[in-house]
Scaffold this motif. Structure first.
Motif, PDB file in Angstrom:
ATOM      1  N   ASN A   1       0.821  -1.215   0.000  1.00 31.19           N
ATOM      2  CA  ASN A   1       0.000   0.000   0.000  1.00 31.19           C
ATOM      3  C   ASN A   1       0.850   1.257   0.000  1.00 31.19           C
ATOM      4  N   ASP A   2       2.051   1.161  -0.574  1.00 33.82           N
ATOM      5  CA  ASP A   2       2.944   2.295  -0.616  1.00 33.82           C
ATOM      6  C   ASP A   2       3.396   2.537  -2.059  1.00 33.82           C
ATOM      7  N   TYR A   3       4.004   3.681  -2.321  1.00 38.90           N
ATOM      8  CA  TYR A   3       4.410   3.999  -3.692  1.00 38.90           C
ATOM      9  C   TYR A   3       5.704   4.797  -3.704  1.00 38.90           C
ATOM     10  N   ARG A   4       6.367   4.808  -4.855  1.00 43.12           N
ATOM     11  CA  ARG A   4       7.489   5.681  -5.155  1.00 43.12           C
ATOM     12  C   ARG A   4       7.293   6.204  -6.581  1.00 43.12           C
ATOM     13  N   ILE A   5       7.927   7.333  -6.894  1.00 37.51           N
ATOM     14  CA  ILE A   5       7.912   7.863  -8.254  1.00 37.51           C
ATOM     15  C   ILE A   5       9.318   7.722  -8.833  1.00 37.51           C
ATOM     16  N   ASN A   6       9.453   6.945  -9.896  1.00 40.30           N
ATOM     17  CA  ASN A   6      10.729   6.806 -10.592  1.00 40.30           C
ATOM     18  C   ASN A   6      10.783   7.899 -11.666  1.00 40.30           C
ATOM     19  N   ILE A   7      11.541   8.964 -11.406  1.00 41.15           N
ATOM     20  CA  ILE A   7      11.521  10.159 -12.246  1.00 41.15           C
ATOM     21  C   ILE A   7      12.067   9.867 -13.646  1.00 41.15           C
ATOM     22  N   ILE A   8      11.298  10.248 -14.662  1.00 42.37           N
ATOM     23  CA  ILE A   8      11.727  10.097 -16.051  1.00 42.37           C
ATOM     24  C   ILE A   8      12.032  11.463 -16.660  1.00 42.37           C
ATOM     25  N   ARG A   9      11.135  12.411 -16.485  1.00 42.00           N
ATOM     26  CA  ARG A   9      11.371  13.778 -16.944  1.00 42.00           C
ATOM     27  C   ARG A   9      11.495  14.710 -15.750  1.00 42.00           C
ATOM     28  N   GLY A  10      12.439  15.659 -15.855  1.00 39.76           N
ATOM     29  CA  GLY A  10      12.588  16.649 -14.788  1.00 39.76           C
ATOM     30  C   GLY A  10      13.650  16.313 -13.770  1.00 39.76           C
ATOM     31  N   GLN A  11      14.681  15.536 -14.158  1.00 41.74           N
ATOM     32  CA  GLN A  11      15.742  15.170 -13.216  1.00 41.74           C
ATOM     33  C   GLN A  11      16.422  16.405 -12.621  1.00 41.74           C
ATOM     34  N   HIS A  12      16.740  17.386 -13.459  1.00 45.26           N
ATOM     35  CA  HIS A  12      17.420  18.587 -12.974  1.00 45.26           C
ATOM     36  C   HIS A  12      16.489  19.410 -12.082  1.00 45.26           C
ATOM     37  N   ARG A  13      15.220  19.496 -12.476  1.00 35.90           N
ATOM     38  CA  ARG A  13      14.268  20.310 -11.730  1.00 35.90           C
ATOM     39  C   ARG A  13      14.031  19.783 -10.319  1.00 35.90           C
ATOM     40  N   ILE A  14      13.846  18.484 -10.208  1.00 35.56           N
ATOM     41  CA  ILE A  14      13.528  17.945  -8.887  1.00 35.56           C
ATOM     42  C   ILE A  14      14.735  18.039  -7.959  1.00 35.56           C
ATOM     43  N   CYS A  15      15.944  17.921  -8.512  1.00 35.13           N
ATOM     44  CA  CYS A  15      17.145  18.036  -7.685  1.00 35.13           C
ATOM     45  C   CYS A  15      17.363  19.482  -7.244  1.00 35.13           C
ATOM     46  N   ALA A  16      17.040  20.430  -8.113  1.00 32.43           N
ATOM     47  CA  ALA A  16      17.146  21.839  -7.736  1.00 32.43           C
ATOM     48  C   ALA A  16      16.144  22.171  -6.627  1.00 32.43           C
ATOM     49  N   LEU A  17      14.940  21.614  -6.723  1.00 31.03           N
ATOM     50  CA  LEU A  17      13.951  21.833  -5.665  1.00 31.03           C
ATOM     51  C   LEU A  17      14.453  21.268  -4.343  1.00 31.03           C
ATOM     52  N   SER A  18      15.019  20.067  -4.393  1.00 31.78           N
ATOM     53  CA  SER A  18      15.514  19.434  -3.180  1.00 31.78           C
ATOM     54  C   SER A  18      16.644  20.243  -2.556  1.00 31.78           C
ATOM     55  N   ALA A  19      17.620  20.635  -3.382  1.00 36.49           N
ATOM     56  CA  ALA A  19      18.786  21.362  -2.875  1.00 36.49           C
ATOM     57  C   ALA A  19      18.404  22.724  -2.308  1.00 36.49           C
ATOM     58  N   SER A  20      17.316  23.302  -2.820  1.00 35.76           N
ATOM     59  CA  SER A  20      16.895  24.621  -2.334  1.00 35.76           C
ATOM     60  C   SER A  20      15.939  24.545  -1.144  1.00 35.76           C
ATOM     61  N   GLY A  21      15.734  23.338  -0.605  1.00 36.94           N
ATOM     62  CA  GLY A  21      14.998  23.209   0.646  1.00 36.94           C
ATOM     63  C   GLY A  21      13.564  22.748   0.557  1.00 36.94           C
ATOM     64  N   HIS A  22      13.061  22.485  -0.647  1.00 37.47           N
ATOM     65  CA  HIS A  22      11.690  21.999  -0.783  1.00 37.47           C
ATOM     66  C   HIS A  22      11.580  20.567  -0.255  1.00 37.47           C
ATOM     67  N   LEU A  23      10.445  20.254   0.318  1.00 38.75           N
ATOM     68  CA  LEU A  23      10.208  18.909   0.847  1.00 38.75           C
ATOM     69  C   LEU A  23       9.312  18.081  -0.073  1.00 38.75           C
ATOM     70  N   LYS A  24       8.579  18.766  -0.972  1.00 36.99           N
ATOM     71  CA  LYS A  24       7.692  18.089  -1.901  1.00 36.99           C
ATOM     72  C   LYS A  24       7.887  18.654  -3.299  1.00 36.99           C
ATOM     73  N   ALA A  25       7.437  17.901  -4.293  1.00 38.48           N
ATOM     74  CA  ALA A  25       7.452  18.379  -5.677  1.00 38.48           C
ATOM     75  C   ALA A  25       6.117  18.044  -6.324  1.00 38.48           C
ATOM     76  N   SER A  26       5.654  18.933  -7.187  1.00 40.12           N
ATOM     77  CA  SER A  26       4.460  18.650  -7.977  1.00 40.12           C
ATOM     78  C   SER A  26       4.866  17.745  -9.128  1.00 40.12           C
ATOM     79  N   VAL A  27       4.270  16.576  -9.198  1.00 44.94           N
ATOM     80  CA  VAL A  27       4.626  15.577 -10.201  1.00 44.94           C
ATOM     81  C   VAL A  27       3.411  15.257 -11.053  1.00 44.94           C
ATOM     82  N   ARG A  28       3.602  15.232 -12.370  1.00 44.48           N
ATOM     83  CA  ARG A  28       2.525  14.831 -13.276  1.00 44.48           C
ATOM     84  C   ARG A  28       2.572  13.313 -13.450  1.00 44.48           C
ATOM     85  N   ILE A  29       1.451  12.691 -13.239  1.00 50.20           N
ATOM     86  CA  ILE A  29       1.327  11.247 -13.451  1.00 50.20           C
ATOM     87  C   ILE A  29       0.405  11.044 -14.640  1.00 50.20           C
ATOM     88  N   ASP A  30       0.982  10.512 -15.698  1.00 47.45           N
ATOM     89  CA  ASP A  30       0.235  10.303 -16.940  1.00 47.45           C
ATOM     90  C   ASP A  30       0.348   8.835 -17.324  1.00 47.45           C
TER      91      ASP A  30
END
Length: 310
Positions: free
Chosen positions: A231-260
């Motif tokens: 009953n758990d999940y993970r997101i294996n990032i395909i698009r946006g590798q640079h964006r999500i790492c920049a969000l993480s390094a700048s202190g964000h705890l969550k990211a808006s992710v599109r699931i298609d």
């Protein structure tokens, strides 16, 4: 020979530009007639409304959704499976953290450079973390391999990666140094490493200046596969590798992710027997689940080692 190669590269670049222009013209004509593109409408926005992605997906009949994902539940760099949390060993995140602290200003001193220098798998076995003792296929070149739920290892997969790298090189004005580079691990040319470093710094600067700006276009959001175990999940990032790492390094705890689900899958561990690499016999059921579990848990392959201090 150099002139011929240059001509072919310019020809391919111009063809992509012409195709893009033609698509834009057709789109404008159709919009003038009242047609609406799904990318103009955008994904259904469930940010802050549900805890699990399937709570949103079951209400949308395969419509893309936008969903807030804790960064510790995101995995980056494909089969390397780095967590995207702020305390991750992800070389993109570490590089950006060092850059923000003022300890690193150039690629040659970065964690990314050290990563590309120190981790250079040559076979599928080294990348997957699976012994080839029972299956010699895992001794094939590293670029043959992708996640077992995406495709079976093959020369075709290698050619896809080479084409992606060549297109990126052309788009960013890089000379074509090698057909064997893949930016998720080494070896890569210094030009390629410099490009990845510049892209990271550019994305970080943009987020710092204006905040994170998403969009409804095909590459307007961070996106990837949904991996489901129990009953758990993970997101294996395909698009946006640079964006999500920049969000993480700048202190964000969550990211808006599109699931298609029309592009990227909802990958359930319990359905591993139906994955392409299992059905073809390239992976045993146990091996496929082993790779899934390693990615889900954010563990790197056993061959991975990075010296301390970098």
């Amino acid at each position: 020979m150099d002139i011929v190669i240059l001509y072919k590269k310019q020809e391919a670049f111009m063809l992509r530009k012409a195709t893009s222009l033609l698509k834009s013209i057709v789109r404008e004509i159709l919009q003038a007639k009242g047609f609406v593109y799904s990318s103009d409408v955008g994904p259904a926005d469930f940010r802050g409304l549900v805890e699990f992605p399937w709570d949103a997906l079951e209400r949308t009949d395969r419509c893309p959704i936008l969903f807030d994902v804790p960064l510790e539940r995101c995995r980056g760099l494909g089969l390397m499976a780095f967590s995207c949390s702020k305390d991750s060993a992800h070389p993109y995140i570490r590089t950006l953290q060092n850059y923000l602290s003022g300890n690193v200003t150039v690629y040659s001193d970065s964690e990314l450079k050290a990563y590309y220098m120190n981790f250079q798998p040559k076979t599928g076995s080294e990348l997957l973390g699976i012994s080839p003792a029972e299956n010699k296929l895992f001794l094939k070149p590293v670029l043959w391999f992708t996640e077992p739920w995406i495709a079976s290892p093959s020369r075709r997969e290698e050619k896809i990666k080479i084409r992606i790298m060549r297109n990126e090189s052309s788009d960013h004005g890089l000379s074509e140094r090698s057909g064997g580079e893949w930016n998720q691990f080494g070896p890569v040319s210094d030009d390629r490493g410099e490009l990845e470093f510049r892209r990271l710094i550019s994305v970080m600067a943009s987020i710092k200046a204006t905040g994170y700006m998403r969009g409804n276009g095909s590459d307007g959001d961070i996106s990837g596969d949904v991996l489901v175990r129990d009953n758990d999940y993970r997101i294996n990032i395909i698009r946006g590798q640079h964006r999500i790492c920049a969000l993480s390094a700048s202190g964000h705890l969550k990211a808006s992710v599109r699931i298609d689900v029309n592009k990227w899958g909802v990958i359930r561990r319990e359905a591993a027997e139906y994955w392409p690499a299992v059905r073809s016999g390239a992976f045993s059921l146990a091996q496929a689940r082993e790779v899934f579990d390693r990615i889900f848990e954010g563990r790197q392959p056993s061959s991975y080692f990075m010296p301390m201090g970098k």
